[in-house]
Design a protein around this motif. Sequence first.
Motif, mmCIF file in Angstrom:
data_model
loop_
_atom_site.group_PDB
_atom_site.id
_atom_site.type_symbol
_atom_site.label_atom_id
_atom_site.label_comp_id
_atom_site.label_asym_id
_atom_site.label_seq_id
_atom_site.Cartn_x
_atom_site.Cartn_y
_atom_site.Cartn_z
ATOM 1 N N ALA A 202 19.508 -46.464 -35.894
ATOM 2 C CA ALA A 202 18.644 -47.628 -35.671
ATOM 3 C C ALA A 202 17.357 -47.505 -36.476
ATOM 4 N N LEU A 203 16.785 -46.303 -36.541
ATOM 5 C CA LEU A 203 15.565 -46.101 -37.321
ATOM 6 C C LEU A 203 15.841 -46.329 -38.806
ATOM 7 N N GLN A 204 16.965 -45.840 -39.276
ATOM 8 C CA GLN A 204 17.337 -46.057 -40.675
ATOM 9 C C GLN A 204 17.507 -47.549 -40.959
ATOM 10 N N ARG A 205 18.119 -48.268 -40.037
ATOM 11 C CA ARG A 205 18.312 -49.714 -40.199
ATOM 12 C C ARG A 205 16.956 -50.433 -40.247
ATOM 13 N N ALA A 206 16.021 -50.023 -39.390
ATOM 14 C CA ALA A 206 14.688 -50.628 -39.403
ATOM 15 C C ALA A 206 14.025 -50.435 -40.765
ATOM 16 N N GLU A 207 14.167 -49.242 -41.327
ATOM 17 C CA GLU A 207 13.576 -48.964 -42.639
ATOM 18 C C GLU A 207 14.247 -49.801 -43.727
ATOM 19 N N GLU A 208 15.561 -49.971 -43.651
ATOM 20 C CA GLU A 208 16.284 -50.799 -44.622
ATOM 21 C C GLU A 208 15.810 -52.252 -44.572
ATOM 22 N N LEU A 209 15.391 -52.696 -43.390
ATOM 23 C CA LEU A 209 14.948 -54.078 -43.211
ATOM 24 C C LEU A 209 13.459 -54.275 -43.498
ATOM 25 N N GLY A 210 12.765 -53.212 -43.917
ATOM 26 C CA GLY A 210 11.351 -53.332 -44.273
ATOM 27 C C GLY A 210 10.391 -52.711 -43.285
ATOM 28 N N GLY A 211 10.918 -52.063 -42.241
ATOM 29 C CA GLY A 211 10.065 -51.363 -41.289
ATOM 30 C C GLY A 211 9.628 -50.019 -41.848
ATOM 31 N N SER A 212 8.634 -49.405 -41.201
ATOM 32 C CA SER A 212 8.128 -48.093 -41.617
ATOM 33 C C SER A 212 8.161 -47.130 -40.444
ATOM 34 N N ARG A 213 8.682 -45.955 -40.690
ATOM 35 C CA ARG A 213 8.767 -44.910 -39.681
ATOM 36 C C ARG A 213 7.368 -44.476 -39.267
ATOM 37 N N THR A 214 7.137 -44.434 -37.943
ATOM 38 C CA THR A 214 5.848 -44.005 -37.401
ATOM 39 C C THR A 214 5.993 -42.683 -36.659
ATOM 40 N N LEU A 215 7.077 -42.554 -35.891
ATOM 41 C CA LEU A 215 7.365 -41.334 -35.134
ATOM 42 C C LEU A 215 8.815 -40.975 -35.377
ATOM 43 N N ASP A 216 9.044 -39.793 -35.958
ATOM 44 C CA ASP A 216 10.408 -39.315 -36.193
ATOM 45 C C ASP A 216 11.147 -39.166 -34.872
ATOM 46 N N PRO A 217 12.482 -39.245 -34.897
ATOM 47 C CA PRO A 217 13.249 -39.031 -33.671
ATOM 48 C C PRO A 217 12.863 -37.721 -32.988
ATOM 49 N N THR A 218 12.601 -37.821 -31.703
ATOM 50 C CA THR A 218 12.129 -36.694 -30.896
ATOM 51 C C THR A 218 12.864 -36.690 -29.571
ATOM 52 N N SER A 219 13.252 -35.514 -29.108
ATOM 53 C CA SER A 219 13.874 -35.391 -27.789
ATOM 54 C C SER A 219 12.808 -35.360 -26.713
ATOM 55 N N VAL A 220 13.041 -36.125 -25.640
ATOM 56 C CA VAL A 220 12.129 -36.178 -24.509
ATOM 57 C C VAL A 220 12.918 -35.780 -23.269
ATOM 58 N N PRO A 221 12.538 -34.681 -22.612
ATOM 59 C CA PRO A 221 13.289 -34.231 -21.441
ATOM 60 C C PRO A 221 13.453 -35.340 -20.397
ATOM 61 N N GLY A 222 14.671 -35.543 -19.971
ATOM 62 C CA GLY A 222 14.956 -36.536 -18.944
ATOM 63 C C GLY A 222 15.042 -37.961 -19.438
ATOM 64 N N GLN A 223 14.727 -38.216 -20.699
ATOM 65 C CA GLN A 223 14.751 -39.577 -21.237
ATOM 66 C C GLN A 223 15.746 -39.744 -22.375
ATOM 67 N N GLY A 224 16.066 -38.702 -23.095
ATOM 68 C CA GLY A 224 16.923 -38.820 -24.278
ATOM 69 C C GLY A 224 16.095 -38.623 -25.525
ATOM 70 N N ARG A 225 16.361 -39.440 -26.541
ATOM 71 C CA ARG A 225 15.630 -39.338 -27.799
ATOM 72 C C ARG A 225 14.856 -40.629 -28.033
ATOM 73 N N ILE A 226 13.688 -40.492 -28.651
ATOM 74 C CA ILE A 226 12.859 -41.649 -28.977
ATOM 75 C C ILE A 226 12.458 -41.603 -30.441
ATOM 76 N N ALA A 227 12.057 -42.732 -30.959
ATOM 77 C CA ALA A 227 11.460 -42.860 -32.287
ATOM 78 C C ALA A 227 10.634 -44.140 -32.258
ATOM 79 N N VAL A 228 9.683 -44.252 -33.188
ATOM 80 C CA VAL A 228 8.857 -45.454 -33.291
ATOM 81 C C VAL A 228 8.764 -45.851 -34.760
#
Length: 120
Positions: free
Chosen positions: A80-106
């Motif tokens: 999903a992050l790669q797709r956002a970048e392909e569509l003109g978005g910019s990565r702000t927070l690399d994918p990160t594991s969060v205990p009890g939540q899964g993985r996040i990115a911004v």
Amino acid sequence: MTPTGHHPAPAWFDISTPDAPRARRFYQEMFGWRMNVLDETYTLVAGEGGRPAGGIGQAGPGSPYTGIVAYFPVDDVDAALQRAEELGGSRTLDPTSVPGQGRIAVFTDPDGNAVGLLGP
């Protein structure tokens, strides 16, 4: 679900602020939110049935963003992050594991709005 694995409703919100205790007091008084203070830097906000629905965190000098970010559920955070970048978005927070939540990115969309991704 769309082909990119995005769902239409946010799964989580995060408020990143230079003064987490002040923001916690404000939102608790404004909306009557139930809070679970983990420490002075992060608080979980209770949602339906007491499950966490979001959080309020302390933004420091190295924080990737300040303000409110809605996190949308996706099947694959990296794709999903790669797709956002392909569509003109910019990565702000690399994918990160969060205990009890899964993985996040911004990422920021082409207009500069911060958008979160939440996945397994």
